[in-house]
Design a protein around this motif. Structure first.
Motif, PDB file in Angstrom:
ATOM      1  N   PRO A   2     -16.763 -56.190  -1.722  1.00 31.08           N
ATOM      2  CA  PRO A   2     -16.683 -56.469  -0.286  1.00 31.08           C
ATOM      3  C   PRO A   2     -15.991 -57.793  -0.007  1.00 31.08           C
ATOM      4  CG  PRO A   2     -18.872 -56.984  -1.086  1.00 31.08           C
ATOM      5  CD  PRO A   2     -18.121 -56.381  -2.246  1.00 31.08           C
ATOM      6  N   ILE A   3     -14.948 -57.754   0.801  1.00 28.72           N
ATOM      7  CA  ILE A   3     -14.264 -58.965   1.225  1.00 28.72           C
ATOM      8  C   ILE A   3     -14.034 -58.870   2.722  1.00 28.72           C
ATOM      9  CG2 ILE A   3     -13.170 -59.480  -0.988  1.00 28.72           C
ATOM     10  CD1 ILE A   3     -10.662 -58.112   0.032  1.00 28.72           C
ATOM     11  N   ALA A   4     -13.521 -59.947   3.288  1.00 25.97           N
ATOM     12  CA  ALA A   4     -13.183 -60.004   4.703  1.00 25.97           C
ATOM     13  C   ALA A   4     -14.381 -59.556   5.561  1.00 25.97           C
ATOM     14  CB  ALA A   4     -11.927 -59.171   4.982  1.00 25.97           C
ATOM     15  N   ASN A   5     -14.171 -58.607   6.481  1.00 23.89           N
ATOM     16  CA  ASN A   5     -15.231 -58.191   7.417  1.00 23.89           C
ATOM     17  C   ASN A   5     -16.367 -57.448   6.743  1.00 23.89           C
ATOM     18  OD1 ASN A   5     -12.413 -58.104   8.785  1.00 23.89           O
ATOM     19  ND2 ASN A   5     -13.830 -58.463  10.463  1.00 23.89           N
ATOM     20  N   ASP A   6     -16.154 -56.924   5.533  1.00 21.27           N
ATOM     21  CA  ASP A   6     -17.190 -56.155   4.853  1.00 21.27           C
ATOM     22  C   ASP A   6     -18.231 -57.028   4.150  1.00 21.27           C
ATOM     23  OD1 ASP A   6     -16.054 -53.742   5.579  1.00 21.27           O
ATOM     24  OD2 ASP A   6     -14.781 -53.663   3.809  1.00 21.27           O
ATOM     25  N   PHE A   7     -17.910 -58.306   3.953  1.00 26.43           N
ATOM     26  CA  PHE A   7     -18.766 -59.110   3.087  1.00 26.43           C
ATOM     27  C   PHE A   7     -20.187 -59.252   3.633  1.00 26.43           C
ATOM     28  CE2 PHE A   7     -20.791 -63.048   1.869  1.00 26.43           C
ATOM     29  CZ  PHE A   7     -20.808 -62.908   0.497  1.00 26.43           C
ATOM     30  N   ALA A  46     -22.737 -58.910  12.215  1.00 29.57           N
ATOM     31  CA  ALA A  46     -21.919 -58.081  13.095  1.00 29.57           C
ATOM     32  C   ALA A  46     -20.538 -57.799  12.505  1.00 29.57           C
ATOM     33  CB  ALA A  46     -21.778 -58.742  14.467  1.00 29.57           C
ATOM     34  N   GLY A  47     -20.249 -58.404  11.338  1.00 30.21           N
ATOM     35  CA  GLY A  47     -18.964 -58.132  10.693  1.00 30.21           C
ATOM     36  C   GLY A  47     -17.983 -59.279  10.752  1.00 30.21           C
ATOM     37  N   VAL A  48     -18.480 -60.512  10.647  1.00 29.04           N
ATOM     38  CA  VAL A  48     -17.611 -61.682  10.634  1.00 29.04           C
ATOM     39  C   VAL A  48     -16.777 -61.687   9.342  1.00 29.04           C
ATOM     40  CG1 VAL A  48     -17.607 -64.215  10.529  1.00 29.04           C
ATOM     41  CG2 VAL A  48     -19.128 -63.020  12.098  1.00 29.04           C
ATOM     42  N   ASP A  49     -15.547 -62.105   9.434  1.00 25.40           N
ATOM     43  CA  ASP A  49     -14.655 -62.193   8.272  1.00 25.40           C
ATOM     44  C   ASP A  49     -14.999 -63.453   7.485  1.00 25.40           C
ATOM     45  OD1 ASP A  49     -12.507 -62.569   6.503  1.00 25.40           O
ATOM     46  OD2 ASP A  49     -11.101 -61.584   7.859  1.00 25.40           O
ATOM     47  N   ILE A  50     -15.506 -63.282   6.251  1.00 22.83           N
ATOM     48  CA  ILE A  50     -15.892 -64.448   5.447  1.00 22.83           C
ATOM     49  C   ILE A  50     -14.697 -65.331   5.134  1.00 22.83           C
ATOM     50  CG2 ILE A  50     -15.688 -63.220   3.244  1.00 22.83           C
ATOM     51  CD1 ILE A  50     -17.996 -64.976   2.202  1.00 22.83           C
ATOM     52  N   TYR A  80     -19.733 -75.123   2.969  1.00 20.21           N
ATOM     53  CA  TYR A  80     -18.618 -74.696   2.125  1.00 20.21           C
ATOM     54  C   TYR A  80     -19.129 -74.241   0.758  1.00 20.21           C
ATOM     55  CZ  TYR A  80     -14.243 -74.764  -0.492  1.00 20.21           C
ATOM     56  OH  TYR A  80     -13.174 -74.401  -1.282  1.00 20.21           O
ATOM     57  N   ASN A  81     -20.000 -75.045   0.140  1.00 14.39           N
ATOM     58  CA  ASN A  81     -20.549 -74.684  -1.176  1.00 14.39           C
ATOM     59  C   ASN A  81     -21.539 -73.527  -1.077  1.00 14.39           C
ATOM     60  OD1 ASN A  81     -19.068 -76.609  -2.601  1.00 14.39           O
ATOM     61  ND2 ASN A  81     -20.607 -78.203  -2.263  1.00 14.39           N
ATOM     62  N   GLN A  82     -22.317 -73.474  -0.005  1.00 14.98           N
ATOM     63  CA  GLN A  82     -23.255 -72.365   0.142  1.00 14.98           C
ATOM     64  C   GLN A  82     -22.527 -71.025   0.257  1.00 14.98           C
ATOM     65  OE1 GLN A  82     -25.944 -73.276   3.374  1.00 14.98           O
ATOM     66  NE2 GLN A  82     -27.151 -74.703   2.112  1.00 14.98           N
ATOM     67  N   LEU A  83     -21.355 -71.015   0.878  1.00 14.80           N
ATOM     68  CA  LEU A  83     -20.578 -69.776   0.964  1.00 14.80           C
ATOM     69  C   LEU A  83     -20.083 -69.341  -0.416  1.00 14.80           C
ATOM     70  CD1 LEU A  83     -18.593 -70.262   4.289  1.00 14.80           C
ATOM     71  CD2 LEU A  83     -20.211 -68.423   3.769  1.00 14.80           C
ATOM     72  N   ILE A  84     -19.776 -70.294  -1.286  1.00 11.76           N
ATOM     73  CA  ILE A  84     -19.401 -69.940  -2.663  1.00 11.76           C
ATOM     74  C   ILE A  84     -20.577 -69.267  -3.364  1.00 11.76           C
ATOM     75  CG2 ILE A  84     -18.819 -70.894  -4.930  1.00 11.76           C
ATOM     76  CD1 ILE A  84     -17.093 -72.956  -3.533  1.00 11.76           C
ATOM     77  N   PHE A  85     -21.769 -69.828  -3.201  1.00  7.74           N
ATOM     78  CA  PHE A  85     -22.955 -69.229  -3.812  1.00  7.74           C
ATOM     79  C   PHE A  85     -23.253 -67.856  -3.212  1.00  7.74           C
ATOM     80  CE2 PHE A  85     -23.867 -73.399  -5.568  1.00  7.74           C
ATOM     81  CZ  PHE A  85     -24.577 -73.107  -6.726  1.00  7.74           C
ATOM     82  N   LEU A  86     -23.125 -67.718  -1.880  1.00  2.92           N
ATOM     83  CA  LEU A  86     -23.352 -66.422  -1.248  1.00  2.92           C
ATOM     84  C   LEU A  86     -22.363 -65.383  -1.759  1.00  2.92           C
ATOM     85  CD1 LEU A  86     -24.061 -67.226   2.520  1.00  2.92           C
ATOM     86  CD2 LEU A  86     -25.666 -66.405   0.803  1.00  2.92           C
ATOM     87  N   PHE A  87     -21.132 -65.800  -1.938  1.00  4.84           N
ATOM     88  CA  PHE A  87     -20.107 -64.907  -2.456  1.00  4.84           C
ATOM     89  C   PHE A  87     -20.487 -64.440  -3.858  1.00  4.84           C
ATOM     90  CE2 PHE A  87     -15.741 -63.835  -3.768  1.00  4.84           C
ATOM     91  CZ  PHE A  87     -15.348 -63.118  -2.651  1.00  4.84           C
ATOM     92  N   ALA A  88     -20.865 -65.391  -4.713  1.00  5.61           N
ATOM     93  CA  ALA A  88     -21.205 -65.054  -6.095  1.00  5.61           C
ATOM     94  C   ALA A  88     -22.459 -64.196  -6.168  1.00  5.61           C
ATOM     95  CB  ALA A  88     -21.381 -66.331  -6.916  1.00  5.61           C
ATOM     96  N   VAL A 117      -4.691 -58.508 -15.768  1.00  7.52           N
ATOM     97  CA  VAL A 117      -4.612 -59.630 -14.831  1.00  7.52           C
ATOM     98  C   VAL A 117      -5.330 -59.213 -13.555  1.00  7.52           C
ATOM     99  CG1 VAL A 117      -3.088 -61.153 -13.515  1.00  7.52           C
ATOM    100  CG2 VAL A 117      -2.401 -60.364 -15.791  1.00  7.52           C
ATOM    101  N   THR A 118      -6.248 -60.040 -13.083  1.00  6.84           N
ATOM    102  CA  THR A 118      -7.004 -59.679 -11.885  1.00  6.84           C
ATOM    103  C   THR A 118      -7.128 -60.867 -10.948  1.00  6.84           C
ATOM    104  OG1 THR A 118      -9.104 -58.804 -11.053  1.00  6.84           O
ATOM    105  CG2 THR A 118      -9.210 -60.192 -13.015  1.00  6.84           C
ATOM    106  N   PHE A 119      -7.142 -60.542  -9.658  1.00  6.09           N
ATOM    107  CA  PHE A 119      -7.419 -61.540  -8.629  1.00  6.09           C
ATOM    108  C   PHE A 119      -8.884 -61.481  -8.196  1.00  6.09           C
ATOM    109  CE2 PHE A 119      -2.939 -60.358  -8.224  1.00  6.09           C
ATOM    110  CZ  PHE A 119      -2.330 -61.594  -8.266  1.00  6.09           C
ATOM    111  N   ASN A 120      -9.650 -60.576  -8.763  1.00  4.00           N
ATOM    112  CA  ASN A 120     -11.058 -60.392  -8.397  1.00  4.00           C
ATOM    113  C   ASN A 120     -11.957 -61.370  -9.143  1.00  4.00           C
ATOM    114  OD1 ASN A 120     -10.187 -58.322  -6.808  1.00  4.00           O
ATOM    115  ND2 ASN A 120     -11.135 -56.687  -7.990  1.00  4.00           N
TER     116      ASN A 120
END
Length: 376
Positions: A2-7, A46-50, A80-88, A117-120
């Motif tokens: 999940p990226i962008a609005n799906d996250f 509601a679908g905010v773009d991360i 900023y750092n909390q979003l990195i942790f949420l992402f992970a 090679v991956t961007f993920n």
């Protein structure tokens, strides 16, 4: 993934969304007092773009980073750092299950000299390579880790992984120390070179972590919200005339961690999905990875592109293809596997000079063995 609005739509479906150890207070503070949002959870779900919210915070943080001792810097660095942790943690929760069969099929199809090679940031391909091939995190990423965690930190064992997995934006199982400001400069709390890489493989028992907040029940290459602390690692000293003080406020609703606390708290080493990506913060690490990807694209006979659409804003990824293809003395065969292949097909034909005779398109998602049987 999940990226962008799906996250956030995905995050709020996970148990992690109700775990008090999964920190969001800095993000909530930003949304309430910088954007005037009364209900952050309602707003995010509601679908905010991360990518947009993370980029917005990153830009504001960059504008105040020269303010030595400024409170704005602290208030912006926290979300900023909390979003990195949420992402992970979201990717860790999704991957915490059986190994993906499609990824296993792909791993089994690789030859001994093939490069992935991956961007993920996820570890689906990593786990498939471990299960299907004689691949190891110790030497399979193209760069030697400083240390590998297997129920404790140890030096990597250099073997001969048959394939290299190049992760151009980092990985959820790659770790580093937390950043801290020294005057105007943002530095890591360990005293090693900035490119030093720590790789998490697995834990079968509690490990030392931030405030002892270990969470078990995770498959290899995934972990609970807090990764293991970095132990036996030199830490940065306080500048002359300063003293480092560590405090841990305990709110009454916050469960107490039962694991150890020794070592330096760690965090995921990844380049988050922001518009201005700070590759240089990690020294030569990402320069080395991107150079390896470029060399692989220059030398390979076949290029298989699975689900990568060449976003128009991702100039760095397009440039690595363009530079590598410009150095080639022969045309590679290119196969695109994508349910919406128009954009990557146009890039290869119109911008990278691949004629139709060397281009094949499968307008479908990657379906493991079914797709592999259709490949040249």
């Amino acid at each position: 993934m999940p990226i962008a609005n799906d996250f956030f739509l995905t995050f709020y479906k996970l148990d992690a969304a109700n775990n008090p150890w999964v920190m969001r207070d800095g993000l909530y503070h930003y949304l309430r007092f910088e954007k005037g949002i009364d209900s952050p959870d309602t707003y995010l779900s509601a679908g905010v773009d991360i990518e947009e919210i993370h980029s917005e915070i990153a830009m504001k943080l960059a504008s105040v980073e020269k303010e030595d001792g400024g409170i704005d810097r602290i208030l912006l660095a926290r979300p900023y750092n909390q979003l990195i942790f949420l992402f992970a943690t979201t990717l860790n929760e999704i991957a915490n299950g059986p190994v993906s069969q499609s990824h296993i099929d792909l791993a089994k199809s690789l030859g001994p000299d093939d490069v992935v090679v991956t961007f993920n940031w996820d570890t689906l391909m990593d786990r498939a390579l471990m299960e299907a091939a004689d691949w190891s995190v110790d030497d399979g990423y193209g760069i030697p880790p400083y240390s590998v965690f297997r129920d404790g930190w140890s030096s990597p064992a250099m073997g001969a992984s048959p394939n290299t997995l190049i992760k151009l934006h980092g990985s959820i199982n790659w770790l580093t120390a937390h950043p801290i400001y020294e005057g105007e400069e943002l530095v890591l709390t360990h005293a090693l070179p900035a490119e030093s890489l720590f790789v998490y493989e697995h834990a079968t028992r509690p490990y030392p972590t931030h405030d002892g907040r270990y969470m078990g029940g995770y498959v290899p290459l995934t972990y609970g919200y807090y990764p293991p602390n970095l132990t036996d690692v030199p830490s940065r000293s306080a500048p002359e005339g300063y003293l480092i003080v560590k405090t841990q406020p305990r709110m009454p609703w916050m469960p107490k961690g039962e694991a150890g606390k020794e070592g330096l708290p760690s965090m995921p080493l990844l380049i988050p999905p922001v518009k201005d990506k700070s590759y240089q913060f990690f020294g030569t690490l990402f320069d080395t990875l991107w150079q390896q990807a470029s060399a692989a694209l220059q030398d390979c006979d076949e290029v298989l592109v699975i689900g990568y659409s060449f976003p128009r804003t991702d100039h760095k990824s397009f440039d690595v293809f363009k530079a590598a293809f410009s150095r080639r003395t022969s045309l590679p065969g290119v196969t695109i596997v994508d349910p919406y292949p128009a954009r990557p097909r146009d890039v290869f034909r119109l911008e990278l000079g691949i004629p139709d005779s060397h281009l094949r398109v499968l307008a479908e998602p990657f379906l493991g063995q079914k797709t592999i049987r259709s490949l040249p």
